[in-house]
Design an enzyme around this catalytic site. Structure first.
Site, PDB file in Angstrom:
ATOM      1  N   ASP A 304      51.493  43.811  42.186  1.00 51.24           N
ATOM      2  CA  ASP A 304      50.770  42.485  43.030  1.00 51.24           C
ATOM      3  C   ASP A 304      51.665  42.415  44.068  1.00 51.24           C
ATOM      4  O   ASP A 304      52.816  43.398  44.191  1.00 51.24           O
ATOM      5  CB  ASP A 304      51.251  41.534  42.202  1.00 51.24           C
ATOM      6  N   ASP A 589      50.387  38.997  36.513  1.00 50.33           N
ATOM      7  CA  ASP A 589      51.011  37.505  35.980  1.00 50.33           C
ATOM      8  C   ASP A 589      49.464  36.865  35.746  1.00 50.33           C
ATOM      9  O   ASP A 589      49.652  35.782  34.810  1.00 50.33           O
ATOM     10  CB  ASP A 589      51.320  37.023  37.179  1.00 50.33           C
ATOM     11  N   ASP A 593      44.806  39.693  33.901  1.00 50.29           N
ATOM     12  CA  ASP A 593      45.833  40.486  33.863  1.00 50.29           C
ATOM     13  C   ASP A 593      45.941  40.710  32.458  1.00 50.29           C
ATOM     14  O   ASP A 593      46.559  42.527  32.054  1.00 50.29           O
ATOM     15  CB  ASP A 593      47.229  40.500  34.337  1.00 50.29           C
TER      16      ASP A 593
HETATM   17  P1  ATP Z   1      48.364  39.134  44.377  1.00 53.00           P
HETATM   18  O1  ATP Z   1      47.293  39.451  43.431  1.00 53.00           O
HETATM   19  O2  ATP Z   1      49.303  40.339  45.295  1.00 53.00           O
HETATM   20  O3  ATP Z   1      49.135  38.441  43.398  1.00 53.00           O
HETATM   21  P2  ATP Z   1      46.886  36.614  45.076  1.00 53.00           P
HETATM   22  O4  ATP Z   1      47.975  35.869  45.147  1.00 53.00           O
HETATM   23  O5  ATP Z   1      46.726  36.079  46.650  1.00 53.00           O
HETATM   24  O6  ATP Z   1      47.700  38.141  45.332  1.00 53.00           O
HETATM   25  P3  ATP Z   1      44.860  35.841  43.851  1.00 53.00           P
HETATM   26  O7  ATP Z   1      45.927  34.814  43.171  1.00 53.00           O
HETATM   27  O8  ATP Z   1      44.227  36.258  43.064  1.00 53.00           O
HETATM   28  O9  ATP Z   1      45.616  36.678  44.525  1.00 53.00           O
HETATM   29  O10 ATP Z   1      44.463  34.634  45.218  1.00 53.00           O
HETATM   30  C1  ATP Z   1      42.966  35.824  45.794  1.00 53.00           C
HETATM   31  C2  ATP Z   1      42.430  35.643  46.416  1.00 53.00           C
HETATM   32  O11 ATP Z   1      42.189  33.162  46.425  1.00 53.00           O
HETATM   33  C3  ATP Z   1      43.881  34.395  47.734  1.00 53.00           C
HETATM   34  O12 ATP Z   1      43.958  35.037  49.227  1.00 53.00           O
HETATM   35  C4  ATP Z   1      42.842  33.216  48.033  1.00 53.00           C
HETATM   36  O13 ATP Z   1      42.641  33.292  49.440  1.00 53.00           O
HETATM   37  C5  ATP Z   1      42.972  32.380  47.115  1.00 53.00           C
HETATM   38  N1  ATP Z   1      43.054  31.867  46.449  1.00 53.00           N
HETATM   39  C6  ATP Z   1      44.921  31.761  45.465  1.00 53.00           C
HETATM   40  N2  ATP Z   1      45.514  31.001  45.094  1.00 53.00           N
HETATM   41  C7  ATP Z   1      44.269  29.757  45.482  1.00 53.00           C
HETATM   42  C8  ATP Z   1      44.494  28.420  44.960  1.00 53.00           C
HETATM   43  N3  ATP Z   1      45.736  28.170  44.331  1.00 53.00           N
HETATM   44  N4  ATP Z   1      43.460  27.539  45.636  1.00 53.00           N
HETATM   45  C9  ATP Z   1      42.462  28.105  45.711  1.00 53.00           C
HETATM   46  N5  ATP Z   1      42.145  29.395  46.207  1.00 53.00           N
HETATM   47  C10 ATP Z   1      42.757  30.034  46.095  1.00 53.00           C
END
Ligand code: ATP
Length: 844
Positions: A304, A589, A593
């Protein structure tokens, strides 16, 4: 809800919230199991037959030594189990409870009756209880009911006596939250829970043996058969040559005892358990022992981005409101839309920050931290504009929505990924006006998003709409939205990521970034840390959606960054690499997953930010969530494997030396060179210590210059067997020379005393040969393992004691040596060092 004092009282009254484990094997059972080993059975038979043939001393000695071996084995097994248990404790589940009115995180075993527990997607339900809050809460209760579909929960009353699966207003320990949020009042803990009632029925999940252990068990079995055949042949030859049945049998027993590497399997267990302790100190907790070996074969690491490669310390950099980019320091709350954006970002948000303890998603804590800086405390804002209903964030939808009453209107606030929200917006708010969204306006937003993303910033979009009446919002409502603004956030790469990526590549491992974030943001960060060289190596998860498995297999080598990935994509990417013959480590995480973590050869969960479910599915948990720790763990895994190989090489070559001596004596019609007690003394005492010490050889970096080891490569490669053969030949030759000298000077007893002394000392010396495949004699490395030096000194004292203390001579069947004879023993043994070191140099 309890105060901490009430919680303490309840804990005293009801005990801890833990299941009394199913029946564990007793120490006596473990002790008996030591006798199940085929090799040990051969020894017992040898002892019995020796007794019948009148050699009662041998019988007693063999039995005493086997018993000692069994005691040692028991102690080691119990210790190894304890160390695994303590590792498991380190990754034990946690729970969020409200005590003294504040949300805190505590170990799940401290949850007690009356506690208010908060549940979010990915949490394990820590106890039984009745729901008090419920927002689209779905729970996987398959562990209890066998039903694989998640159960939708609600606050509605359920008739008394309903089946477990139908009690939708209650949650049960042992299940986990797959979606939504909720809170419940604890009514049952530990053995008083539904899962507690069936706990005694649950199978005791015993640790599976590692591939190496299986490989060695298999080897042990083959070796036993080979030994039996050899013993038979030797027995026949001796009878054929006119020897007595008794003598022929003694030869056969000597050969069997010489060949059986009694200490082999316990050494692997010890080295692995020491290794996992070291890894735990270095922030990698091993949950499945197999992972230690697997790590050495990993050729793909899918990681990630957020939090693993980056610091996960997010801070808001800019707002984009009213068509303007506004740096965080210049935000003006007198401007209506900026003020509105700040309020929305606090309301559509689940994180809290109480006295510096941040609980929740760092993306969200960044938003409330900005609020605090601007004088808007999250708890106050949320009290004023209470949340009426919500649709929680999930990484598939990439959106989150909440509904509130604002200035007498029912407003739904939506935040999420820009590209997802852009397709759902029909209007835009500029100043006090709400205007229809035009292509031109869309292009402006997209351009701003690109600009932020190219700088490696993470971007969230905010939108809203009015809903009619005080009703719960649904997924349908996440359409026809009014765009309010963008928020950009900085999450800098971890300082150590770049070096770790470089090390990975040098070690023949391909690092791959898999993220839910925007492609351009991901590529910008990946470029900074060296994962990606060219933009063409980045793609969006959607690209692989329509590919067949075969096409995907062809495609994956070209890509190092996958953006906007959903959990299903992760599984397909892992599988594609596995089908290409790779061993894949994958981090995860989130709640979704778990399948990908299970599919990967080494599932890696995040200890800090990971959900309980992901930790449960993983083979390894990182206590610092750091990519560099995975690389360090690979290095540890490779070193451990290498050290175990050195130990085994040490044991087998020494045994081979003994076999050759016995064979030579038998073929040359000489007396038996060893009594069983000699060989057992060596195999179990003076040999075990250097073997363990070799397992603890200091780790070196050079293992990271090699390619990953093929997973199905047998440990006994041709090259390895050749080393064992030549080194055994050398030891055997020295021992035979000593035997012949003794025979000439004073007959068979002196001969076997010299042979015993030389074999034992040779093997102690040989420990230093097995430190490396290269010559180490004139390097610092020669003396860098204190355990090995200690084992050598202790072993030397023991063998010298046996040879020189007359009181021991009867037991060990030796005679007193004079000074020259003792020097002969030492001299011949020492010769193994230059000869074998020279052979290593030649081979190099
Ligand atoms: P990784 O997979 O590397 O951990 P990540 O944390 O960006 O990356 P996700 O948590 O799946 O992956 O988030 C995907 C997308 O969703 C983000 O790019 C963001 O635009 C949106 N996002 C993330 N967190 C939130 C939230 N708490 N509320 C609304 N949208 C969110």
């Amino acid at each position: 809800m309890l105060t901490s004092e009430q919680a303490r009282q309840n804990q005293e009254k009801y005990g801890f919230n833990e299941l009394v484990e199913g029946k564990k094997k007793s120490v006596f059972q473990i002790f008996l199991e030591q006798y199940k080993d085929f090799l040990v059975i051969i020894l017992i038979i040898a002892a019995i037959v020796s007794g019948f043939l009148g050699d009662v001393e041998s019988t007693v000695v063999i039995l005493v030594v086997i018993t000692m071996n069994a005691i040692l084995g028991t102690v080691q097994t119990v210790k190894a189990e304890q160390s695994l248990d303590s590792l498991k404790q380190m990754s034990a589940p946690e729970a969020k409870v409200i005590r003294d009115g504040t949300l805190i995180q505590i170990p799940a075993r401290e949850v007690t009756i009356g506690d208010r527990v908060i549940l979010e997607a990915g949490d394990c339900v820590p106890a039984d209880g009745k729901l008090a809050e419920c927002a689209s809460l779905k729970v996987d209760e398959s562990a209890l009911t066998g039903e694989s579909l998640s159960v939708e929960k609600s606050l509605d009353e359920v008739p008394e006596g309903a089946a477990l699966g139908d009690q939708t207003n209650r949650v049960f320990s042992g299940s986990f939250v797959t979606y939504g949020r909720g809170a419940f009042e604890v009514t049952g803990i530990g053995m008083g829970t539904e899962v507690g009632k069936i706990a005694s029925l649950l199978k005791n999940t015993s640790e599976k043996r590692t591939p190496l252990q299986v490989n060695l068990d298999e080897f042990g079995r083959k070796l036993s058969i080979l030994i039996l055949i050899f013993c038979g042949i030797l027995f026949a030859i001796n009878i054929f040559q006119g020897g007595s049945v008794g003598d022929a049998f003694l030869f056969a027993v000597a050969l069997a005892v010489a060949a059986i590497p009694e200490a082999l399997s316990s050494i692997v267990t010890i080295v692995l358990s020491f290794g996992t302790q070291k890894m735990a100190r270095e922030h990698a907790i091993i949950r499945k022992l197999q992972a230690v070996e697997g790590l050495g074969s990993v050729s793909i690491v899918c990681s990630d981005k957020t939090g693993t490669l980056t610091q996960n310390k997010m801070t808001v950099e800019d707002y984009y409101v009213d068509e303007k980019r506004i740096p965080a320091a210049q935000i003006d709350l007198n401007e209506e839309n900026q003020n509105m954006l700040l309020h929305f970002s606090i309301l559509c948000n689940d994180s809290t920050n109480t006295d510096g303890q941040e609980i929740g998603d760092p993306t969200e804590t960044a938003l409330i931290n900005l609020g605090s800086r601007l004088g808007k405390e999250a708890l106050e804002v949320r009290d004023t504009y209470e949340r009426k209903s919500e649709i929680p964030f999930d990484s598939d939808r990439k959106l989150m929505s909440t509904a509130h009453e604002l200035r007498g209107k029912h407003i739904m606030v939506v935040k999420g990924a820009v590209d997802v929200l852009l397709t759902r917006m029909t209007h835009v708010r500029i100043g006090k006006d709400v205007l229809p969204m035009t292509e031109e306006e869309k292009a402006k937003i997209e351009a701003q998003n690109m600009e932020f993303s190219r700088g490696g910033l993470r971007v969230l979009a905010f939108a809203y709409r009015e809903i009619e009446g005080d009703r719960a919002i649904t997924l349908e409502d996440e359409n026809d939205l009014i765009f309010l603004g963008l928020v950009s956030m900085m999450d800098p790469p971890r300082e150590e990521s770049k070096a770790a990526v470089e090390e990975c590549i040098e070690a023949g491992i391909k690092p791959i970034m898999i993220t839910g974030d925007h492609k351009v943001t991901a590529a910008a960060i990946a470029k900074r840390i060296g994962i990606l060289k060219d933009e063409s190596e980045a793609c969006e998860g959607a690209v692989i959606e329509n590919m067949s498995d075969e096409e995907l297999q062809e495609f994956v080598p070209k890509i190092s960054v996958y953006a906007r990935v959903s959990p299903e994509h992760k599984i397909r990417i892992v599988r594609a690499w596995q089908d290409r013959g790779n061993i894949v480590a994958m981090t995860g995480d989130g709640v979704n997953d778990a399948p990908a973590l299970k599919q990967a050869d080494i599932g890696v969960a995040m200890g800090i930010t990971g959900t309980e479910v992901s930790k449960d599915a993983a083979a390894m948990v990182l206590t610092d969530d750091n990519f560099a720790t995975i690389v360090k763990a690979v290095e540890n895994g490779r070193n451990l494997y290498r050290n175990i190989k050195y130990s085994i090489q040490f044991l087998l070559s020494g045994n081979f030396g003994a076999i050759l001596t016995v064979l030579f004596a038998s073929i040359a019609s000489l007396p038996v060179p060893f009594e069983p007690v000699h060989l057992l003394f060596i195999n179990l005492l003076t040999d075990s210590l250097p073997a363990i010490a070799l397992g603890l050889e200091p780790h070196t970096k050079d293992v990271m210059k090699e390619k990953p080891r093929p997973i199905n490569e047998s440990i006994l490669t041709k090259d390895y067997l050749l080393r064992i053969g030549t080194e055994g030949l050398c030891i055997g030759a020295m021992t035979t020379i000593a035997f012949l000298i003794g025979l000439n000077q004073g007959g068979s007893l002196l001969g076997s005393t010299l042979a015993f002394g030389t074999l034992c000392t040779s093997r102690l010396v040989h420990g230093f040969n097995c430190k490396s495949n290269r010559p180490v004699i004139f390097t610092n490395r020669f003396f860098n393992n204190v355990y090995l030096i200690g084992a050598f000194v202790l072993g030397l004292l023991l063998i010298t004691g046996v040879l020189m203390i007359p009181g021991l001579h009867n037991i060990f069947q030796v005679v007193t040596l004079n000074g020259t004879q003792l020097l002969t023993v030492y001299g011949l043994a020492l010769l193994n060092l230059p000869i074998i070191q020279f052979l290593k140099k030649l081979r190099k």
